[in-house]
Write a protein that holds these residues in place. Structure first.
Motif, PDB file in Angstrom:
ATOM      1  N   PRO A 152       0.826  -1.211   0.000  1.00 34.19           N
ATOM      2  CA  PRO A 152       0.000   0.000   0.000  1.00 34.19           C
ATOM      3  C   PRO A 152       0.859   1.258   0.000  1.00 34.19           C
ATOM      4  O   PRO A 152       1.948   1.277   0.584  1.00 34.19           O
ATOM      5  CB  PRO A 152      -0.796  -0.111   1.304  1.00 34.19           C
ATOM      6  CG  PRO A 152      -0.817  -1.558   1.608  1.00 34.19           C
ATOM      7  CD  PRO A 152       0.451  -2.124   1.085  1.00 34.19           C
ATOM      8  N   ALA A 153       0.355   2.306  -0.643  1.00 28.96           N
ATOM      9  CA  ALA A 153       1.131   3.534  -0.790  1.00 28.96           C
ATOM     10  C   ALA A 153       1.389   4.176   0.559  1.00 28.96           C
ATOM     11  O   ALA A 153       0.542   4.164   1.446  1.00 28.96           O
ATOM     12  CB  ALA A 153       0.381   4.510  -1.695  1.00 28.96           C
ATOM     13  N   ASN A 154       2.592   4.725   0.712  1.00 27.59           N
ATOM     14  CA  ASN A 154       2.955   5.437   1.915  1.00 27.59           C
ATOM     15  C   ASN A 154       3.477   6.809   1.500  1.00 27.59           C
ATOM     16  O   ASN A 154       4.513   6.903   0.853  1.00 27.59           O
ATOM     17  CB  ASN A 154       4.049   4.649   2.662  1.00 27.59           C
ATOM     18  CG  ASN A 154       4.559   5.404   3.864  1.00 27.59           C
ATOM     19  OD1 ASN A 154       4.098   6.510   4.152  1.00 27.59           O
ATOM     20  ND2 ASN A 154       5.513   4.830   4.555  1.00 27.59           N
ATOM     21  N   PRO A 155       2.742   7.867   1.846  1.00 23.59           N
ATOM     22  CA  PRO A 155       3.144   9.192   1.363  1.00 23.59           C
ATOM     23  C   PRO A 155       4.520   9.619   1.860  1.00 23.59           C
ATOM     24  O   PRO A 155       5.136  10.518   1.281  1.00 23.59           O
ATOM     25  CB  PRO A 155       2.049  10.117   1.900  1.00 23.59           C
ATOM     26  CG  PRO A 155       1.353   9.348   2.952  1.00 23.59           C
ATOM     27  CD  PRO A 155       1.532   7.904   2.635  1.00 23.59           C
ATOM     28  N   GLN A 156       4.993   8.990   2.920  1.00 21.76           N
ATOM     29  CA  GLN A 156       6.299   9.386   3.447  1.00 21.76           C
ATOM     30  C   GLN A 156       7.434   8.615   2.797  1.00 21.76           C
ATOM     31  O   GLN A 156       8.594   8.904   3.040  1.00 21.76           O
ATOM     32  CB  GLN A 156       6.340   9.166   4.966  1.00 21.76           C
ATOM     33  CG  GLN A 156       5.359  10.002   5.726  1.00 21.76           C
ATOM     34  CD  GLN A 156       5.487  11.472   5.429  1.00 21.76           C
ATOM     35  OE1 GLN A 156       6.558  11.962   5.119  1.00 21.76           O
ATOM     36  NE2 GLN A 156       4.390  12.187   5.498  1.00 21.76           N
ATOM     37  N   LEU A 157       7.091   7.601   2.013  1.00 20.33           N
ATOM     38  CA  LEU A 157       8.132   6.760   1.445  1.00 20.33           C
ATOM     39  C   LEU A 157       7.937   6.689  -0.065  1.00 20.33           C
ATOM     40  O   LEU A 157       7.172   5.879  -0.554  1.00 20.33           O
ATOM     41  CB  LEU A 157       8.060   5.360   2.061  1.00 20.33           C
ATOM     42  CG  LEU A 157       9.283   4.496   1.754  1.00 20.33           C
ATOM     43  CD1 LEU A 157      10.439   4.886   2.647  1.00 20.33           C
ATOM     44  CD2 LEU A 157       8.943   3.029   1.937  1.00 20.33           C
TER      45      LEU A 157
ATOM     46  N   CYS B 105       8.879  18.097  -2.021  1.00 22.28           N
ATOM     47  CA  CYS B 105       9.672  18.660  -3.109  1.00 22.28           C
ATOM     48  C   CYS B 105       8.907  19.817  -3.739  1.00 22.28           C
ATOM     49  O   CYS B 105       7.698  19.715  -3.969  1.00 22.28           O
ATOM     50  CB  CYS B 105       9.967  17.587  -4.149  1.00 22.28           C
ATOM     51  SG  CYS B 105      10.896  18.163  -5.569  1.00 22.28           S
ATOM     52  N   THR B 106       9.605  20.908  -4.025  1.00 23.92           N
ATOM     53  CA  THR B 106       8.930  22.091  -4.570  1.00 23.92           C
ATOM     54  C   THR B 106       8.655  21.960  -6.063  1.00 23.92           C
ATOM     55  O   THR B 106       8.114  22.877  -6.672  1.00 23.92           O
ATOM     56  CB  THR B 106       9.769  23.350  -4.325  1.00 23.92           C
ATOM     57  OG1 THR B 106      11.095  23.099  -4.790  1.00 23.92           O
ATOM     58  CG2 THR B 106       9.795  23.697  -2.856  1.00 23.92           C
ATOM     59  N   HIS B 107       9.021  20.818  -6.650  1.00 23.75           N
ATOM     60  CA  HIS B 107       8.734  20.635  -8.069  1.00 23.75           C
ATOM     61  C   HIS B 107       7.315  20.110  -8.245  1.00 23.75           C
ATOM     62  O   HIS B 107       6.439  20.843  -8.691  1.00 23.75           O
ATOM     63  CB  HIS B 107       9.766  19.672  -8.665  1.00 23.75           C
ATOM     64  CG  HIS B 107       9.561  19.394 -10.120  1.00 23.75           C
ATOM     65  ND1 HIS B 107       9.546  18.126 -10.628  1.00 23.75           N
ATOM     66  CD2 HIS B 107       9.370  20.211 -11.158  1.00 23.75           C
ATOM     67  CE1 HIS B 107       9.345  18.182 -11.924  1.00 23.75           C
ATOM     68  NE2 HIS B 107       9.238  19.441 -12.280  1.00 23.75           N
ATOM     69  N   LEU B 108       7.076  18.854  -7.813  1.00 25.39           N
ATOM     70  CA  LEU B 108       5.729  18.313  -7.959  1.00 25.39           C
ATOM     71  C   LEU B 108       5.231  17.619  -6.697  1.00 25.39           C
ATOM     72  O   LEU B 108       4.262  16.873  -6.749  1.00 25.39           O
ATOM     73  CB  LEU B 108       5.680  17.339  -9.140  1.00 25.39           C
ATOM     74  CG  LEU B 108       5.513  17.999 -10.497  1.00 25.39           C
ATOM     75  CD1 LEU B 108       5.531  16.947 -11.594  1.00 25.39           C
ATOM     76  CD2 LEU B 108       4.215  18.773 -10.588  1.00 25.39           C
ATOM     77  N   GLY B 109       5.913  17.814  -5.577  1.00 23.69           N
ATOM     78  CA  GLY B 109       5.352  17.347  -4.323  1.00 23.69           C
ATOM     79  C   GLY B 109       5.702  15.943  -3.881  1.00 23.69           C
ATOM     80  O   GLY B 109       5.052  15.417  -2.981  1.00 23.69           O
ATOM     81  N   CYS B 110       6.700  15.293  -4.517  1.00 23.84           N
ATOM     82  CA  CYS B 110       7.153  13.997  -3.997  1.00 23.84           C
ATOM     83  C   CYS B 110       7.898  14.230  -2.675  1.00 23.84           C
ATOM     84  O   CYS B 110       8.197  15.351  -2.308  1.00 23.84           O
ATOM     85  CB  CYS B 110       8.112  13.324  -4.980  1.00 23.84           C
ATOM     86  SG  CYS B 110       7.316  12.686  -6.443  1.00 23.84           S
ATOM     87  N   THR B 111       8.227  13.126  -1.997  1.00 23.72           N
ATOM     88  CA  THR B 111       9.001  13.230  -0.768  1.00 23.72           C
ATOM     89  C   THR B 111      10.454  12.892  -1.067  1.00 23.72           C
ATOM     90  O   THR B 111      10.757  11.749  -1.390  1.00 23.72           O
ATOM     91  CB  THR B 111       8.456  12.249   0.279  1.00 23.72           C
ATOM     92  OG1 THR B 111       7.057  12.471   0.403  1.00 23.72           O
ATOM     93  CG2 THR B 111       9.116  12.470   1.616  1.00 23.72           C
ATOM     94  N   PRO B 112      11.355  13.859  -0.972  1.00 29.11           N
ATOM     95  CA  PRO B 112      12.770  13.563  -1.229  1.00 29.11           C
ATOM     96  C   PRO B 112      13.363  12.733  -0.092  1.00 29.11           C
ATOM     97  O   PRO B 112      12.761  12.570   0.972  1.00 29.11           O
ATOM     98  CB  PRO B 112      13.428  14.942  -1.297  1.00 29.11           C
ATOM     99  CG  PRO B 112      12.306  15.906  -1.478  1.00 29.11           C
ATOM    100  CD  PRO B 112      11.134  15.285  -0.785  1.00 29.11           C
TER     101      PRO B 112
END
Lengths: 362, 184
Positions: A152-157, B105-112
């Protein structure tokens, strides 16, 4: 020996070389289209070459890891199908052009081609057989290679690398070089608008309903440049060459998460004000970005006028101002994408015009 | 016979009257108004339901303001990644104090990810890279990472308030709340 060959191929798949080589190969294919589609050895090279290359490379460990991913198998299949159908269309086009030159009717216009058959049973029968074949194919595929489901997706990972579905990898690649509003909104819209505008830009009725190259000698190369280079090639790059941290990796290179690539980007304003003129960046944004703004205005406003006077004069006279304006804008916009990519790869150029104050960058 | 005929006639007449009454009755109902009313009620109910949907009873979101422990718990020069999962911030301590970077991330919002060996935050989606202080230097990100408000609470713990963001390009990093002065 084998290692050095692999190192050379890895080097050849560096983005700037791959893009340049693909453009050159495509242009050669158009120029020597008759040789490419009718010479026995060239046919074997074009259609068999990729198969042999992938089959041999599959013995290499790192190549096999990427090649055998359930996500990536259809991409390999797609690459070959695209090559095959472009080649097939060109072959039929070349044949028809020769027939027209010899004063014969095109292949689609011969007597046996114009013969009519019944929908039932002739068409339905074949369609039903194909339906069964496709159904069995997908069923077997789904049993042999399970769908690559993840946890399942984890927004922190965020997975590393984090890839879009394959059909969006071309867009994801463009997103590396442009602002999201440009790469995600303007450019995709222009692709759709451009495709819709095609029949109005080129109303030549000859060439409708049969394969030809000479009736569309500018349209086909321009379209295939957009499709093969700016879409298929970018999908290929995004699938096989983009690894962890979205770095470029060669096809035989191990995907090392800690690979360090110096990618420090420089704005055009920094190049000109700081490095060329040796003064600091002006504080006011309009002065700071004035060179980039002038450059873009020259490209999108002055260049079409110049082209209309000189090299594209033939089209300008033929098409009239409005149609010429739309066509040349779409064309320049398309060419702008690889220009920006080259500049990023070669001089680490980030943006021509960078206005973080207004969330506006080109 | 005549009797029955007369009776039939009255019966007919009565039936006709009843029919006429029924027709009048049907005509007297304002069907059009009812139809429009029903439509309005249905659409209105649907819209209300959708609007209600935007305001859930329970929000499973971490609090925007939270305590992250005492300053002594952090090493100088280190990026603390232990709050990334729960609150979405990196806490960085340098010689002068603390700042909290928001992990978007300030580009498209992923988590670096924080790569300590390369000394940078690196985004896995399009390859944007940020220095330890949050300044963007590689890849497509157009602006630095955002900082959250960071202050000391009365009990000596650090408090981070993510609802107050400080943007470098707007001069936000000069704001005293964006940086916690601390030397020990």
């Amino acid at each position: 020996m084998l290692d050095s060959i692999q190192a050379i191929i890895d080097r050849l798949f560096a983005p700037e070389i791959l893009l340049t080589a693909s453009i050159v190969l495509l242009l050669l294919f158009f120029k020597y289209r008759k040789f490419c589609t009718q010479n026995k050895w060239m046919i074997m090279l074009i259609l068999g070459g990729p198969v042999v290359y992938f089959a041999l490379s599959a013995f290499e460990e790192n190549f096999w890891i990427q090649f055998s991913k359930p996500d990536n198998l259809p991409i390999t299949l797609m690459l070959w199908l695209v090559i095959f159908f472009v080649w097939l269309a060109m072959r039929k086009g070349v044949e028809n052009d020769e027939r027209v030159a010899a004063g014969m009717p095109v292949a689609e216009d011969t007597k046996e081609q114009k013969e009519k058959v019944f929908v039932w049973p002739d068409l339905i029968y074949i369609e039903f057989l194909m339906l069964l074949a496709v159904f069995i194919g997908i069923l077997v595929w789904s049993i042999l290679i399970p769908a690559p489901l993840e946890e399942p997706a984890n927004p922190q990972l965020t997975p590393n690398p984090s890839k879009a579905p394959w059909y969006f990898l071309g867009l994801q690649e463009i997103l590396v070089y442009f602002d999201p509003w440009l790469a995600g909104v303007v450019i995709p819209s222009l692709i759709v608008i451009g495709l819709m505008a095609l029949p109005y830009i080129d109303p030549n009725p000859r060439g409708n309903g049969y394969y030809t190259f000479s009736e569309r000698r500018y349209e086909i190369p321009i379209f295939l440049f957009g499709f093969l280079i700016l879409w298929i090639l970018l999908v290929f790059q995004g699938t096989f060459l983009r690894g962890p941290n979205w770095n470029f990796y060669g096809p035989y290179e191990y995907w090392d998460v800690h690979k360090i690539v110096p990618l420090t980007n420089v704005q055009l304003s920094e190049y000109i004000w700081a490095r060329l003129l040796g003064v600091g960046l002006p504080a006011f944004w309009l002065v700071r970005e004035i060179f980039g703004i002038i450059l873009l205005l020259m490209y999108f406003v002055a260049l079409p006028v110049l082209l209309a006077r000189k090299w594209f004069n033939k089209f300008y006279v033929q098409m009239g101002a409005v149609r010429y304006g739309i066509a040349v804008f779409l064309f320049l916009m398309m060419v702008f994408v690889p220009i920006k990519m080259y500049l990023r790869w070669m001089i680490n150029l980030k943006y021509f015009v960078a206005l973080p104050e207004f969330f506006f960058n080109i | 016979m005549a009797e029955s005929k007369a009776a039939e006639a009255t019966l007919d007449k009565g039936e006709a009257e009843v029919k006429k009454d029924r027709r009048e009755l049907l005509k007297s109902i304002p069907w059009l108004g009812i139809a429009w009313g029903a439509l309005a009620a249905a659409v209105g109910g649907l819209l209300t339901g959708i609007l209600r949907f935007l305001y859930p009873n329970v929000l499973f979101e971490p609090p925007q303001t939270f305590k992250i422990g005492l300053p002594e718990e952090y090493q100088v020069g280190e990026v603390a990644t232990q709050w990334k999962d729960r609150y979405g911030v990196w806490v960085v301590r340098n010689d002068e104090g603390f700042y909290a970077l928001i992990t978007v991330c300030t580009h498209l919002g992923c988590t670096p990810n924080w790569l300590s060996s390369e000394n940078k935050y690196k985004c896995p989606c399009h390859g944007s890279g940020f220095y330890k202080n949050g300044i963007n230097f590689e890849g497509p990100a157009p602006r630095p990472l955002e900082r959250a408000a960071i202050v000391l609470a009365e009990d000596g713990q650090i408090v981070v308030d993510k609802s107050r963001k400080f943007l470098y390009e707007r001069g936000g990093w000069d704001d005293p709340s964006s940086f916690l002065l601390y030397t020990a």
